[in-house]
Design an enzyme around this catalytic site. Structure first.
Site, short mmCIF file in Angstrom:
data_model
loop_
_atom_site.label_atom_id
_atom_site.label_comp_id
_atom_site.label_asym_id
_atom_site.label_seq_id
_atom_site.Cartn_x
_atom_site.Cartn_y
_atom_site.Cartn_z
N LYS A 72 0.85 -1.20 0.00
CA LYS A 72 0.00 0.00 0.00
C LYS A 72 0.89 1.26 0.00
O LYS A 72 1.97 1.22 -0.60
CB LYS A 72 -0.96 -0.01 1.19
CG LYS A 72 -1.69 -1.34 1.33
CD LYS A 72 -2.86 -1.24 2.23
CE LYS A 72 -3.39 -2.63 2.51
NZ LYS A 72 -4.76 -2.62 2.99
N HIS B 237 -8.15 -3.11 -6.51
CA HIS B 237 -8.13 -3.25 -5.04
C HIS B 237 -9.31 -2.49 -4.45
O HIS B 237 -9.69 -1.43 -4.96
CB HIS B 237 -6.80 -2.72 -4.49
CG HIS B 237 -6.60 -3.07 -3.05
ND1 HIS B 237 -7.20 -2.37 -2.04
CD2 HIS B 237 -5.90 -4.07 -2.46
CE1 HIS B 237 -6.86 -2.92 -0.87
NE2 HIS B 237 -6.07 -3.96 -1.10
N GLU C 171 -10.70 -10.71 -1.76
CA GLU C 171 -10.41 -9.91 -0.57
C GLU C 171 -11.70 -9.33 -0.01
O GLU C 171 -12.16 -8.27 -0.47
CB GLU C 171 -9.46 -8.76 -0.93
CG GLU C 171 -8.11 -9.19 -1.43
CD GLU C 171 -7.06 -8.14 -1.15
OE1 GLU C 171 -6.07 -8.47 -0.51
OE2 GLU C 171 -7.24 -6.98 -1.55
C1 PEP Z 1 -4.73 -5.82 1.25
O1 PEP Z 1 -4.89 -4.61 1.40
O2 PEP Z 1 -4.60 -6.27 0.10
C2 PEP Z 1 -4.72 -6.67 2.43
C3 PEP Z 1 -4.94 -7.94 2.29
O3 PEP Z 1 -4.49 -6.05 3.64
P1 PEP Z 1 -4.34 -6.75 5.08
O4 PEP Z 1 -3.52 -8.00 4.91
O5 PEP Z 1 -3.63 -5.73 5.92
O6 PEP Z 1 -5.71 -7.05 5.57
#
Ligand code: PEP
Length: 248
Positions: A11, A94, A166
């Protein structure tokens, strides 16, 4: 069997000094890890990745790309430019970009096409919000997000993408999807890929992302349709990222 793929999504984090230690720490701790691994970093750090990671087993990539090839698009970075820094992967769609930059699935599909056209691999993110999960809309939401991309690709290109499931409510929250919850969605995504191109569906890695950490990685990665992880917070510490890589 598909090799597991572990990708760090930094990020908007990092500094030249901190990155050097992190990248070298990851390389040093890989030993004979079976998983394939990569880091997706902020664009200004791509040159540093190329300098430090060339010749190592760790690949690198970007977190976004323009849908345009070149031209008057102030602030944007096109896929061709990313290839000049040795990028192998580009994250598209994302949830933070969908939420904060109003990116819709049609735009995500165009970005995936732009990445493929330059010979790189798009990591196509899909996922539902908590509100959508609680309304029983998960299958429909992630299905539509993936379909938008699949419909934009020719059948052969389907085998050149990576998909990342995700759940938005799991990202950065410390609350991961249970292995069973994630597996259910991954199986649906696999079936969708199969309907488009049965052969490709066998080779497309479907990653889980959302609070994956050393403590829960093994169980998540043991699910039959979870082929790896997209890791946010835990990718910022070499020790944690390596623990996930070695759990795969
Ligand atoms: C992401 O932002 O792609 C992610 C999976 O974040 P985290 O592992 O911090 O939940």
């Amino acid at each position: 069997m598909r090799a597991k793929l572990i990708v760090g999504n930094w990020k908007m984090n990092g500094s030249r000094a901190a990155n050097e230690a992190l990248l070298k720490g990851i390389v040093a701790g890989l030993d004979n890890a079976r998983a394939v691994c990569a880091v997706c970093v902020p664009t200004p750090f791509l040159q540093q990745c190329e300098d430090v990671l060339t010749g190592t087993p760790v690949a690198w990539g970007a977190q976004d790309v323009s849908m345009h090839a070149f031209g008057a698009y102030t602030g944007e970075v096109c896929a061709k430019m990313l290839t000049e820094f040795g990028c192998r992967y580009v994250i598209v769609g994302h949830s933070e970009r969908r939420a904060y930059h109003r990116e819709d699935s049609a735009l995500v599909a165009k970005k995936a096409q732009a990445v493929l056209a330059e010979g790189m691999t798009p990591i196509v993110c899909v996922g539902e919000t908590l509100e959508q999960r609680e309304a029983g809309e998960t299958a429909q939401v992630v299905g539509a997000q993936l379909d938008a991309v699949l419909e934009a690709l020719d059948a052969a290109s389907v085998g050149r993408i990576v998909v990342a499931y995700e759940p938005v409510w799991a990202i950065g929250s410390g609350r991961n999807a249970t292995p069973a919850m994630a597996q259910e969605v991954h199986a649906q995504l696999r079936a969708q890929l199969k309907a488009r191109n049965a052969e490709a569906a066998e080779v497309v890695p479907i990653l889980y992302g959302g609070s994956m950490k050393p403590e829960n990685a093994k169980e998540l990665l043991a699910q039959p349709d979870i082929d790896g992880g997209l890791i946010g917070g835990a990718a910022l510490k070499a020790e944690d990222f390596l623990a996930i890589i070695h759990a795969a």
